[in-house]
Design an enzyme around this catalytic site. Sequence first.
Site, mmCIF file in Angstrom:
data_model
loop_
_atom_site.group_PDB
_atom_site.id
_atom_site.type_symbol
_atom_site.label_atom_id
_atom_site.label_comp_id
_atom_site.label_asym_id
_atom_site.label_seq_id
_atom_site.Cartn_x
_atom_site.Cartn_y
_atom_site.Cartn_z
ATOM 1 N N CYS A 113 6.838 1.024 -37.790
ATOM 2 C CA CYS A 113 7.777 0.855 -38.896
ATOM 3 C C CYS A 113 8.473 2.177 -39.228
ATOM 4 C CB CYS A 113 7.035 0.311 -40.116
ATOM 5 S SG CYS A 113 8.120 -0.232 -41.431
ATOM 6 N N GLU A 134 -2.607 30.186 -18.546
ATOM 7 C CA GLU A 134 -3.163 29.035 -19.260
ATOM 8 C C GLU A 134 -2.247 27.818 -19.179
ATOM 9 O OE1 GLU A 134 -3.465 30.475 -23.205
ATOM 10 O OE2 GLU A 134 -5.057 31.906 -22.767
ATOM 11 N N PRO A 135 -1.938 27.321 -18.010
ATOM 12 C CA PRO A 135 -1.066 26.147 -17.927
ATOM 13 C C PRO A 135 -1.800 24.879 -18.362
ATOM 14 C CG PRO A 135 -1.874 26.734 -15.764
ATOM 15 C CD PRO A 135 -2.370 27.792 -16.696
ATOM 16 N N GLY A 136 -1.111 24.058 -19.101
ATOM 17 C CA GLY A 136 -1.626 22.733 -19.436
ATOM 18 C C GLY A 136 -0.659 21.706 -18.899
ATOM 19 N N ARG A 152 6.398 12.763 -28.192
ATOM 20 C CA ARG A 152 7.292 13.848 -27.807
ATOM 21 C C ARG A 152 8.784 13.526 -27.978
ATOM 22 N NH1 ARG A 152 7.762 15.824 -23.314
ATOM 23 N NH2 ARG A 152 7.815 18.054 -23.827
ATOM 24 N N TYR A 198 0.367 16.392 -23.601
ATOM 25 C CA TYR A 198 0.820 16.326 -24.987
ATOM 26 C C TYR A 198 1.355 14.942 -25.340
ATOM 27 C CZ TYR A 198 0.222 21.287 -24.400
ATOM 28 O OH TYR A 198 -0.311 22.518 -24.103
#
Length: 399
Positions: free
Chosen positions: A325, A256-258, A295, A354
């Site tokens: 901010c 299941e690579p994303g 990230r 992501y």
Amino acid sequence: MLINLAEVYGTPLYVYDGDLIVKRYKELFDFIKWSNLRIYYAMKANYNIAILRLLKEHDAYLDTVSPAEVKLALKLEYSPDHLLFTANNLTEEEMEEVQATGVLFNIGSLSRLRKYAKKYPNSKVCLRFNPDVVAGAHEKIQTGGNLTKFGILMQDVPKVKAIVKEFGLKVIGLHEHTGSGIKNTDKVFQSMKNLLSIAKKEDFPDLKFVDFGGGFKVPYNPTEQRIDYLKFGKGITQIFSAFCEEYGKELYMCFEPGKYIVAESGYLIVQVNTLKNNRGRLIAGTNSGFPQLIRPMFYNAYHHVLNLSNPYGDPKRYDLCGNICETGDRFAEDREIPELREGDYLAIQNAGAYCYSMGGIYNLRSMPSEILIADGKPKLVRKRMSNEELVDYIIDVSE
């Protein structure tokens, strides 16, 4: 081309290389030489509909983790049998909503397994186990071991068997996922071996596939070495081949690579609009911020930054900051970049996974537009809301 796209569509702007996405997807089949290999793209990495349609053209399967992801995939005409739904702390309503679609459930707790079995006896299911191996690039994306919320403990196989027997379930798949951005391939091999050690034919006689999750690492820093995935694939195949021989049947092997498929395809284009010198500490402000690429702030993740407008400028060290901010709103800290000038366009690399999918509208700033380039031709997939459109949207959903 990136500067031209920035000038045409404005910034901040997400740009994806569709040809690279297809290349990364296809090369997984070159690395892992197994005749019954299925690649489930983890659509949580990036649910951009142009990317999903592109992968559908190449017969990709999808790993889904929410009812809306399932519904989106079905709207894009993915077949239900090309989807796997990994249940995670579901409500009863969500369970019923997804079950009605006919998509296979991947269940990772005894609690949910019993609830599902009681509601839908004699159903087919996949079971997610905790492989008891801890791996991943950051503690927040390590999904194995004692501290994780994911998966049934392998020691609970007898309890699983009791539920399966009581309600006549048919277990057609077993699943594990160790973490994201795994650089130690030995840990992947160990997690595979741990899961396969409980995949006894006498316990699970109806297996059709075993899913070993994702976590394939890509280099984010230019100094990182790319993993030898040909060697990695050989190790994977040897382990699974020996298991299938013992099981007495050649099963489907699934991953299941994303991140691996889409991360390197993406760029977030931003523009420098403020320069400060705080007693020798150079600070460069841009027209984007952490809600649009979280990230670095969330995982301390490294994303390489290119100065598109002044690539050969004398290198200087900058804190590259956003327009939100929050003091921690930085894309890079004390980073060497060719000299920045107000108005320069920058490309933040490895922004395909992501990044947009984890985005939000904190400080009421709209998410960027998204462009997909395929066969050299850019296409606007999603347009950035104007401030007026965003305000109207907020009012509309509130009344």
